[in-house]
Design an enzyme around this catalytic site. Structure first.
Site, PDB file in Angstrom:
ATOM      1  N   LYS A   1     -12.268  -1.362   6.607  1.00 39.50           N
ATOM      2  CA  LYS A   1     -11.509  -2.237   7.493  1.00 39.50           C
ATOM      3  C   LYS A   1     -12.028  -2.098   8.920  1.00 39.50           C
ATOM      4  O   LYS A   1     -12.365  -3.073   9.564  1.00 39.50           O
ATOM      5  CB  LYS A   1     -10.013  -1.903   7.451  1.00 39.50           C
ATOM      6  CG  LYS A   1      -9.406  -1.817   6.058  1.00 39.50           C
ATOM      7  CD  LYS A   1      -9.108  -3.179   5.467  1.00 39.50           C
ATOM      8  CE  LYS A   1      -8.719  -3.179   3.996  1.00 39.50           C
ATOM      9  NZ  LYS A   1      -7.795  -2.172   3.520  1.00 39.50           N
TER      10      LYS A   1
ATOM     11  N   ASP B   1      -1.763   6.970   5.976  1.00 39.71           N
ATOM     12  CA  ASP B   1      -2.807   6.041   5.554  1.00 39.71           C
ATOM     13  C   ASP B   1      -3.141   5.171   6.768  1.00 39.71           C
ATOM     14  O   ASP B   1      -2.357   4.323   7.176  1.00 39.71           O
ATOM     15  CB  ASP B   1      -2.281   5.190   4.387  1.00 39.71           C
ATOM     16  CG  ASP B   1      -3.253   4.097   3.953  1.00 39.71           C
ATOM     17  OD1 ASP B   1      -4.346   3.980   4.545  1.00 39.71           O
ATOM     18  OD2 ASP B   1      -2.913   3.348   3.008  1.00 39.71           O
TER      19      ASP B   1
ATOM     20  N   TRP C   1       0.836  -1.204   0.000  1.00 44.15           N
ATOM     21  CA  TRP C   1       0.000   0.000   0.000  1.00 44.15           C
ATOM     22  C   TRP C   1       0.867   1.248   0.000  1.00 44.15           C
ATOM     23  O   TRP C   1       0.623   2.200  -0.732  1.00 44.15           O
ATOM     24  CB  TRP C   1      -0.970   0.014   1.175  1.00 44.15           C
ATOM     25  CG  TRP C   1      -1.951  -1.115   1.141  1.00 44.15           C
ATOM     26  CD1 TRP C   1      -2.143  -2.060   2.108  1.00 44.15           C
ATOM     27  CD2 TRP C   1      -2.903  -1.430   0.098  1.00 44.15           C
ATOM     28  NE1 TRP C   1      -3.131  -2.935   1.728  1.00 44.15           N
ATOM     29  CE2 TRP C   1      -3.607  -2.575   0.509  1.00 44.15           C
ATOM     30  CE3 TRP C   1      -3.200  -0.858  -1.137  1.00 44.15           C
ATOM     31  CZ2 TRP C   1      -4.610  -3.156  -0.275  1.00 44.15           C
ATOM     32  CZ3 TRP C   1      -4.190  -1.432  -1.918  1.00 44.15           C
ATOM     33  CH2 TRP C   1      -4.885  -2.566  -1.487  1.00 44.15           C
TER      34      TRP C   1
HETATM   35  C1  LIG Z   1      -7.133  -1.842   2.163  1.00 43.79           C
HETATM   36  C2  LIG Z   1      -6.087  -0.809   2.208  1.00 43.79           C
HETATM   37  C3  LIG Z   1      -5.933   0.142   1.193  1.00 43.79           C
HETATM   38  C4  LIG Z   1      -6.776   0.158  -0.058  1.00 43.79           C
HETATM   39  O1  LIG Z   1      -8.005   0.680   0.218  1.00 43.79           O
HETATM   40  P1  LIG Z   1      -9.096   0.920  -0.929  1.00 43.79           P
HETATM   41  O2  LIG Z   1     -10.181   1.595  -0.152  1.00 43.79           O
HETATM   42  O3  LIG Z   1      -9.473  -0.418  -1.470  1.00 43.79           O
HETATM   43  O4  LIG Z   1      -8.500   1.788  -1.965  1.00 43.79           O
HETATM   44  C5  LIG Z   1      -4.955   1.103   1.342  1.00 43.79           C
HETATM   45  N1  LIG Z   1      -4.171   1.132   2.418  1.00 43.79           N
HETATM   46  C6  LIG Z   1      -4.271   0.223   3.408  1.00 43.79           C
HETATM   47  C7  LIG Z   1      -3.369   0.312   4.584  1.00 43.79           C
HETATM   48  C8  LIG Z   1      -5.235  -0.769   3.332  1.00 43.79           C
HETATM   49  O5  LIG Z   1      -5.353  -1.672   4.318  1.00 43.79           O
END
Ligand SMILES: *Cc1c(COP(=O)(O)O)cnc(C)c1O
Length: 355
Positions: free
Chosen positions: A191, A167, A100
């Site tokens: 999540k 993030d 990511w």
């Molecule tokens: C799942 C995830 C993403 C991607 O998220 P999307 O909403 O599918 O774009 C990005 N960063 C992390 C840390 C994730 O766990």
């Protein structure tokens, strides 16, 4: 009921699902579904206001920050962060701790110079790099608080001379953070906050408008702030279910209370993995995630039969990401400790059978 250890979209509280289901038919007795009301209706405006209020309250968001509910997932934020914060001719710094983080880095390259301050790529991201220097001449320092795929987590955030962009998709609301330490926080909802379809953005207002670049309205945080997350039709249902989930979190005592529970859940699971001769963890101990617990079997031939046993016990979503293999137990906020007990018992039973 299944024991849902899936990494995302992840488990939501059962009472939230029940209320969301009822509201699909009739929202608060108004005779209309949440899916068919105007986003400009009093009812929806109250939902969005409540969602923003709960975010501010649960995370103690200080003055000078805006809270947005956008679309496009965290992956869109990979691009919007540099689009809005990286000046023409400027530079951005990244901590590369997984896939990511790497995807975020790739998007920044469209907007300016990038530098990787540190990486753990050489060991398939099984630890968080620590001894690095954050450049003072970069526009921001980008981090990933929890590496969902590898099961590592930043337990301490670096003291940074420049704004930190983070993030937090897979650990937002799971632990206490100091929002003032960050310039921008973003998280896909699916999540730990709600269903897929909305992305939480917390942005420090005074960082905006400094790139010297024209930004199309939908990609411009300023437009979204001015529109109150309603420049266009927002993802009403995803925001509604996120609001219910945040309300549930508040009723449980908020972030400090859930953090305690999360600590316990992670501690008992890691302790079983360490104790059980058939399993082992894959990450550096000090960097282990309290959200995504990655582990493997000592004997690769045990992998399939253990998955089968899990299946029999109603344990789902536990297969590791293809880039790591083995198992990944995601133990997000909504996963009850009783489900962790069921997994631990399955591991013990498996060890007993395979002595
Ligand atoms: C799942 C995830 C993403 C991607 O998220 P999307 O909403 O599918 O774009 C990005 N960063 C992390 C840390 C994730 O766990």
């Amino acid at each position: 009921m299944k024991h849902n250890f899936g990494a995302g979209p992840g488990i939501l509280p059962h009472e939230v699902l029940k209320q969301a289901a009822a509201s699909v038919v009739d929202l608060n007795g108004i005779g209309l579904s949440i899916l068919e009301i105007s986003h400009r209706s009093v009812e929806f405006e109250a939902i969005l206001d409540e969602a923003i209020k709960l975010v501010k309250e649960l995370l103690n968001v200080p003055e000078g920050y805006s809270v947005l509910f956008l679309q496009g997932g965290a992956s869109t934020q990979f691009a919007l962060a540099p689009y809005n914060l990286l000046p023409e001719g400027g530079k951005a710094a990244y901590l590369e701790t997984g896939v990511w983080a790497n995807k975020a880095l790739k998007e920044a390259k469209f907007f300016g110079e990038t530098m990787v301050v540190a990486t753990s790529k050489e060991s398939n991201f099984n630890y968080i790099p620590k001894d690095y220097v954050i450049p003072t001449d970069a526009a921001y320092f980008h981090t990933t608080s929890n590496n969902t795929i590898y099961g590592t987590q930043l337990h301490e955030f670096p003291k940074s001379p420049i704004p930190v962009v983070c993030d937090m998709s897979s650990d937002i609301f799971s632990r206490t953070i100091n929002v003032a330490d960050f310039g921008l926080i973003y998280a896909g909802a699916q999540k730990n906050m709600g269903p897929a379809g909305t992305t939480l953005v917390i942005i420090k207002d005074d960082l905006l408008g400094k790139t010297g670049r024209k930004i199309p309205a939908m990609f411009n945080y300023q437009t979204q702030i001015e529109g109150g997350s309603m420049y266009n039709t927002p993802p009403c249902f995803a925001i509604y279910v996120s609001m219910l989930t945040l309300k549930w979190l508040k009723s449980k005592g908020g972030v400090p209370a859930i953090e305690k529970e999360n600590d316990t859940k992670a501690a008992i699971l890691y302790s079983e993995i360490e104790r059980n001769p058939l399993f082992k963890t894959v990450c550096a101990k000090e960097d282990r995630s309290k959200m995504n617990v990655c582990f493997v079997t000592e004997n690769p031939e045990h992998e399939k039969p253990f998955l089968k046993l899990c299946d029999e016990k109603g344990i789902v979503g536990i297969k590791g990401h293809r880039s790591v293999g083995g198992f990944r137990a995601s133990i997000y906020n909504a996963l009850p400790i009783t489900s962790v007990h069921v997994l631990i018992e399955a591991m013990q039973e498996f060890a007993e059978k395979n002595k």
